[in-house]
Design a protein around this motif. Structure first.
Motif, PDB file in Angstrom:
ATOM      1  N   LEU A 286     -13.161  22.620  28.965  1.00  0.00           N
ATOM      2  CA  LEU A 286     -14.260  22.723  29.535  1.00  0.00           C
ATOM      3  C   LEU A 286     -15.096  24.187  29.235  1.00  0.00           C
ATOM      4  O   LEU A 286     -16.020  24.235  29.265  1.00  0.00           O
ATOM      5  CB  LEU A 286     -14.365  22.493  31.029  1.00  0.00           C
ATOM      6  CG  LEU A 286     -13.736  21.008  31.521  1.00  0.00           C
ATOM      7  CD1 LEU A 286     -13.597  21.231  32.986  1.00  0.00           C
ATOM      8  CD2 LEU A 286     -14.595  20.078  31.133  1.00  0.00           C
ATOM      9  N   GLY A 287     -13.837  24.965  29.112  1.00  0.00           N
ATOM     10  CA  GLY A 287     -14.645  26.336  28.791  1.00  0.00           C
ATOM     11  C   GLY A 287     -13.454  27.539  28.783  1.00  0.00           C
ATOM     12  O   GLY A 287     -12.333  27.186  28.973  1.00  0.00           O
TER      13      GLY A 287
ATOM     14  N   ASP B 242      -9.972  19.896  32.372  1.00  0.00           N
ATOM     15  CA  ASP B 242     -10.305  18.918  33.414  1.00  0.00           C
ATOM     16  C   ASP B 242      -8.821  18.128  33.604  1.00  0.00           C
ATOM     17  O   ASP B 242      -7.697  18.615  32.849  1.00  0.00           O
ATOM     18  CB  ASP B 242     -11.272  17.905  33.087  1.00  0.00           C
ATOM     19  CG  ASP B 242     -11.063  17.113  31.632  1.00  0.00           C
ATOM     20  OD1 ASP B 242      -9.773  17.096  31.362  1.00  0.00           O
ATOM     21  OD2 ASP B 242     -11.932  16.185  31.260  1.00  0.00           O
TER      22      ASP B 242
ATOM     23  N   ASN C 159     -17.068  30.668  30.547  1.00  0.00           N
ATOM     24  CA  ASN C 159     -18.089  30.330  29.235  1.00  0.00           C
ATOM     25  C   ASN C 159     -17.693  29.163  28.749  1.00  0.00           C
ATOM     26  O   ASN C 159     -17.028  28.575  28.276  1.00  0.00           O
ATOM     27  CB  ASN C 159     -17.510  31.379  28.058  1.00  0.00           C
ATOM     28  CG  ASN C 159     -18.252  31.154  26.769  1.00  0.00           C
ATOM     29  OD1 ASN C 159     -19.256  30.349  26.710  1.00  0.00           O
ATOM     30  ND2 ASN C 159     -17.853  31.527  25.725  1.00  0.00           N
ATOM     31  N   SER C 160     -19.067  28.256  28.938  1.00  0.00           N
ATOM     32  CA  SER C 160     -19.000  26.777  28.943  1.00  0.00           C
ATOM     33  C   SER C 160     -18.968  26.401  27.422  1.00  0.00           C
ATOM     34  O   SER C 160     -18.940  25.260  27.077  1.00  0.00           O
ATOM     35  CB  SER C 160     -19.837  26.016  29.746  1.00  0.00           C
ATOM     36  OG  SER C 160     -21.150  26.406  29.578  1.00  0.00           O
ATOM     37  N   ASP C 161     -19.420  27.067  26.640  1.00  0.00           N
ATOM     38  CA  ASP C 161     -19.646  26.966  25.091  1.00  0.00           C
ATOM     39  C   ASP C 161     -18.739  28.111  24.230  1.00  0.00           C
ATOM     40  O   ASP C 161     -19.440  28.836  23.586  1.00  0.00           O
ATOM     41  CB  ASP C 161     -21.227  27.022  24.545  1.00  0.00           C
ATOM     42  CG  ASP C 161     -21.630  26.498  23.501  1.00  0.00           C
ATOM     43  OD1 ASP C 161     -20.938  25.809  22.888  1.00  0.00           O
ATOM     44  OD2 ASP C 161     -22.633  27.230  22.845  1.00  0.00           O
TER      45      ASP C 161
ATOM     46  N   SER D 283     -10.353  23.287  36.386  1.00  0.00           N
ATOM     47  CA  SER D 283     -11.820  23.616  36.416  1.00  0.00           C
ATOM     48  C   SER D 283     -11.867  23.891  38.319  1.00  0.00           C
ATOM     49  O   SER D 283     -12.597  24.607  38.617  1.00  0.00           O
ATOM     50  CB  SER D 283     -12.823  22.616  36.360  1.00  0.00           C
ATOM     51  OG  SER D 283     -12.474  21.262  37.004  1.00  0.00           O
TER      52      SER D 283
ATOM     53  N   ILE E 157     -14.891  27.298  37.410  1.00  0.00           N
ATOM     54  CA  ILE E 157     -16.155  26.646  36.559  1.00  0.00           C
ATOM     55  C   ILE E 157     -17.383  27.319  36.632  1.00  0.00           C
ATOM     56  O   ILE E 157     -18.358  27.331  35.818  1.00  0.00           O
ATOM     57  CB  ILE E 157     -16.110  25.169  36.882  1.00  0.00           C
ATOM     58  CG1 ILE E 157     -17.014  24.500  35.841  1.00  0.00           C
ATOM     59  CG2 ILE E 157     -16.967  24.822  38.261  1.00  0.00           C
ATOM     60  CD1 ILE E 157     -16.792  23.072  36.082  1.00  0.00           C
TER      61      ILE E 157
END
Length: 345
Positions: A40-41, A34, A67-69, A11, A63
């Protein structure tokens, strides 16, 4: 078997570092983790270009734009379920995680190394090239050699590498030299036909000369550009944004050679010494849907920016695709000399 571990990105790594990882892997995708390998994405080429459009620096941590989802699967899911999920969601990649959300595998959609794409490429090669005289007194600009081959041949080869083999050349000035060299394209492993401009038509106006309306999105490109843009990524970006028209843009910066003064009434507020301004400018490469042709008049001069203005005025979706790869417009003699020094496919 694809080496999914090569596309893992911490990240803290930058957009630039992530771009290099995505490009070197040829998978057009990266997974952000991480220090404990927890997901994380995810990041695609399109995510990076959208970040650039928003003004993100290439030194920004990835980060900021990931796209975090993302859609993922777990180690408990069966292969059958995963493949159905990829098919229903039209995914090219699917990260697999364990209970701790650590990445343990990535599934990839099978695809050919060089896909075959039937979208047509229209190249505008009819210009006079007046700024390159006397070189263009005897030869059309697209036929000038950079390295050991004409500019136009290099452009055609770059599309062919991305699987595009259907070309229409819009010709005018010294058209016979272009037609005699390329003929029907079979010697170059492509299909080439021609439309002839009998007067100045503009980049969009020349499209009214096509014998029939396209049924799929088409590329339109000026025939005096050298670029290493990945055209399949451009097409995917266009389709992803459901755009009627997409314009390639590049960042252009210029420095004001004076101290710029900001005032509030008669009061001096600030002095910025020789500030650098950045803007996106038209890069001369476009993707158009068939419905864009509804806005192109018949047999009239009509330039591409005018078409985009019309499309925007009618509230059609138009997109900007930022070029982060090599790009050079060979418009002047020093551009031509520079191209021969630095361009290498």
């Amino acid at each position: 078997m694809k080496n999914w571990k090569s596309i893992l990105v911490l990240s803290s790594q930058s957009l630039l570092e992530t771009m290099q990882i995505i490009d070197s892997s040829s998978l057009q995708f990266a997974i952000v983790i991480d220090e404990e390998n927890r997901l994380l994405g995810t990041v695609t080429d399109g995510d990076i270009r959208r970040g650039i459009l928003r003004g993100e620096s290439l030194e920004s941590p990835i980060i900021h734009i990931m796209n975090s989802d993302p859609i993922i699967a777990t180690e408990q899911d069966t292969k059958k379920y995963c493949h159905k999920l990829m098919q229903s969601k039209k995914l090219k990649q699917l990260p697999i995680v364990n209970k701790q959300k650590q990445v343990i595998d990535v599934l990839f959609k099978d695809y050919q190394v060089t896909p075959i794409n039937d979208n047509t490429v229209i190249l505008m090669v009819g210009g006079l090239g007046t700024r390159l005289r006397p070189l263009t007194d005897t030869i059309p600009k697209p036929m000038l050699k950079v390295g050991d081959k004409p500019i136009l041949e290099t452009i055609i080869e770059s599309f062919k590498k991305c699987g595009y083999t259907n070309f229409i050349l819009s010709v005018n000035y010294k058209k016979e030299m272009i037609q005699n060299y390329f003929q029907d394209g079979s010697a170059f492993g492509v299909i080439i036909t021609y439309i002839e401009e009998n007067k100045r038509m503009g980049t969009a106006g020349a499209l009214s000369l096509l014998p029939e309306r396209p049924t799929k999105p088409i590329f339109v490109m000026n025939g005096d550009l050298l670029t290493q843009v990945h055209f399949e990524q451009l097409m995917e970006f266009h389709l992803e944004h459901k755009a009627v028209a997409t314009m390639c843009v590049r960042e252009y910066e210029y420095q004001i050679p004076y101290g710029v003064i900001e005032t509030n009434g008669a009061n001096l507020v600030s002095i910025k010494e020789k500030p650098v301004h950045k803007s996106f400018v038209n890069a001369g490469i476009y993707v158009l849907n068939p419905e864009a042709f509804d806005y192109i008049p018949q047999d009239e001069f009509y330039d591409m920016p005018t078409l985009f203005e019309k499309l925007m005025a009618q509230e059609n979706v138009t997109a900007a695709f930022p070029i982060r790869e090599y790009w050079l417009d060979i418009g002047r003699m020093d551009d031509f000399e520079r191209a021969n020094k630095e361009y290498n496919m």
